[in-house]
Motif scaffolding. Structure first.
Motif, PDB file in Angstrom:
ATOM      1  N   SER A  33       0.830  -1.205   0.000  1.00 56.62           N
ATOM      2  CA  SER A  33       0.000   0.000   0.000  1.00 56.62           C
ATOM      3  C   SER A  33       0.865   1.257   0.000  1.00 56.62           C
ATOM      4  O   SER A  33       0.541   2.247  -0.669  1.00 56.62           O
ATOM      5  CB  SER A  33      -0.934  -0.006   1.202  1.00 56.62           C
ATOM      6  OG  SER A  33      -0.201  -0.092   2.416  1.00 56.62           O
ATOM      7  N   LEU A  34       1.985   1.212   0.734  1.00 58.76           N
ATOM      8  CA  LEU A  34       2.885   2.365   0.764  1.00 58.76           C
ATOM      9  C   LEU A  34       3.511   2.594  -0.609  1.00 58.76           C
ATOM     10  O   LEU A  34       3.595   3.738  -1.087  1.00 58.76           O
ATOM     11  CB  LEU A  34       3.973   2.149   1.814  1.00 58.76           C
ATOM     12  CG  LEU A  34       5.022   3.257   1.935  1.00 58.76           C
ATOM     13  CD1 LEU A  34       4.368   4.581   2.318  1.00 58.76           C
ATOM     14  CD2 LEU A  34       6.101   2.879   2.956  1.00 58.76           C
ATOM     15  N   MET A  37       1.067   4.203  -2.961  1.00 56.10           N
ATOM     16  CA  MET A  37       0.938   5.646  -2.735  1.00 56.10           C
ATOM     17  C   MET A  37       2.128   6.400  -3.310  1.00 56.10           C
ATOM     18  O   MET A  37       1.967   7.443  -3.964  1.00 56.10           O
ATOM     19  CB  MET A  37       0.795   5.920  -1.245  1.00 56.10           C
ATOM     20  CG  MET A  37       0.572   7.372  -0.896  1.00 56.10           C
ATOM     21  SD  MET A  37       0.120   7.615   0.852  1.00 56.10           S
ATOM     22  CE  MET A  37       1.528   6.855   1.677  1.00 56.10           C
ATOM     23  N   VAL A 110      -2.695   7.382  -5.097  1.00 58.23           N
ATOM     24  CA  VAL A 110      -2.343   8.033  -3.835  1.00 58.23           C
ATOM     25  C   VAL A 110      -3.427   7.806  -2.778  1.00 58.23           C
ATOM     26  O   VAL A 110      -3.137   7.406  -1.637  1.00 58.23           O
ATOM     27  CB  VAL A 110      -2.126   9.544  -4.050  1.00 58.23           C
ATOM     28  CG1 VAL A 110      -1.971  10.257  -2.717  1.00 58.23           C
ATOM     29  CG2 VAL A 110      -0.880   9.785  -4.910  1.00 58.23           C
ATOM     30  N   LEU A 114      -3.131   5.414   0.472  1.00 61.01           N
ATOM     31  CA  LEU A 114      -3.272   5.986   1.815  1.00 61.01           C
ATOM     32  C   LEU A 114      -4.318   5.224   2.621  1.00 61.01           C
ATOM     33  O   LEU A 114      -4.101   4.907   3.803  1.00 61.01           O
ATOM     34  CB  LEU A 114      -3.655   7.459   1.701  1.00 61.01           C
ATOM     35  CG  LEU A 114      -3.863   8.221   3.013  1.00 61.01           C
ATOM     36  CD1 LEU A 114      -2.586   8.232   3.830  1.00 61.01           C
ATOM     37  CD2 LEU A 114      -4.335   9.641   2.723  1.00 61.01           C
ATOM     38  N   SER A 117      -3.019   1.827   3.573  1.00 61.13           N
ATOM     39  CA  SER A 117      -1.997   1.937   4.621  1.00 61.13           C
ATOM     40  C   SER A 117      -2.650   2.122   5.987  1.00 61.13           C
ATOM     41  O   SER A 117      -2.235   1.504   6.974  1.00 61.13           O
ATOM     42  CB  SER A 117      -1.063   3.110   4.317  1.00 61.13           C
ATOM     43  OG  SER A 117      -0.326   2.881   3.135  1.00 61.13           O
ATOM     44  N   ALA A 118      -3.674   2.981   6.033  1.00 63.14           N
ATOM     45  CA  ALA A 118      -4.389   3.192   7.292  1.00 63.14           C
ATOM     46  C   ALA A 118      -5.086   1.912   7.742  1.00 63.14           C
ATOM     47  O   ALA A 118      -5.092   1.578   8.930  1.00 63.14           O
ATOM     48  CB  ALA A 118      -5.397   4.332   7.130  1.00 63.14           C
TER      49      ALA A 118
END
Length: 248
Positions: A33-34, A37, A110, A114, A117-118
């Motif tokens: 996920s990072l 982004m 992006v 994000l 990631s959260a």
């Protein structure tokens, strides 16, 4: 090491497939996920500057050309200059991000990176939202198609639609049952334990079952008269049909 690299793109798949892949997908989901982004930022920044370069030459005269001409004295500072290039430049970030294919793609990467990631931070990692949505929609359509096929096949066995019939429980070989309802079509809300409320009393529904008849397959619903108070559970309103004395 190689397994971890291969698992990075696999983490974009819907989460329900992760366990079936022989790769450490859940372990690399946060990194995936990072990277998604960061890829969105990289694509977006490069594309945005290319977009600005194209925007400089709108209407054949760029904002920089106008400013240079004013500094060199070739164009008076009070000259009546179109505000279109300035307006375009002011709106460039939004225009690129929301109204160009590359900008939309970068924005999507992006934002979804994000969000993923959260989600991974709170141990709720999942795959790409669009792929997950497409998978859900595909499975729902497939399930719906299968249900229609099963329903069509059953309706062929059931034959023509006809009114419900009511018999004594002995007709169906049941003891301790007051009546049975013979239905040409299944009743979705009629499940075991449901209260059937009628003008003739309250009945508790037993376990429905199928029985072949000369007119086709029928669903049998056993009804037992409720004689003692009980906690009201799921109930349906129903007008009992006339009582038939035999299966004829």
């Amino acid at each position: 090491m190689l397994d971890g690299v291969l698992a990075l793109p696999a983490a974009l798949l819907p989460k329900r497939y992760w366990q079936s892949i022989d790769l450490p997908v859940p372990n690399v989901a946060p990194l995936s996920s990072l990277l998604t982004m960061l890829a969105g930022f990289a694509i977006g920044i490069r594309g945005y500057f290319a977009f600005l370069e194209r925007l400089r030459h709108v209407s054949g005269v760029s904002i920089m050309d106008i400013s240079k001409a004013q500094i060199e004295g070739r164009l008076p500072e009070t000259a009546d200059v179109s505000a279109i290039p300035t307006a375009l430049a002011a709106m460039a970030p939004i225009t690129f991000a929301l109204f160009t294919p590359l900008g939309l793609f970068a924005t999507y990467l992006v934002l979804t990176g994000l969000i993923r990631s959260a989600a991974a931070y709170i141990d709720e990692a999942h795959g790409d939202p669009i792929l997950t949505g497409v998978d859900w929609l595909g499975r729902r359509m497939l399930t719906s198609q299968q249900q229609r096929s099963v329903r069509t096949a059953r309706e062929k066995l059931e034959g023509a639609v006809e009114p419900d019939r009511r018999y004594h429980g002995e007709w169906a070989g049941l003891t301790g049952v007051d009546f049975v309802i013979v239905a040409a079509r299944r009743k979705p809300d009629w499940t075991r334990g449901t209260f059937v409320i009628s003008s003739d009393g309250w009945f508790t529904l037993g376990e429905p079952f199928d029985r072949p008849t000369p007119n086709g397959l029928r669903t049998i619903y056993p009804l037992t008269l409720q004689k003692t108070p009980d906690v009201l559970r799921r109930s349906v309103q129903y007008q009992l049909p006339p009582l038939h004395q035999s299966g004829k």
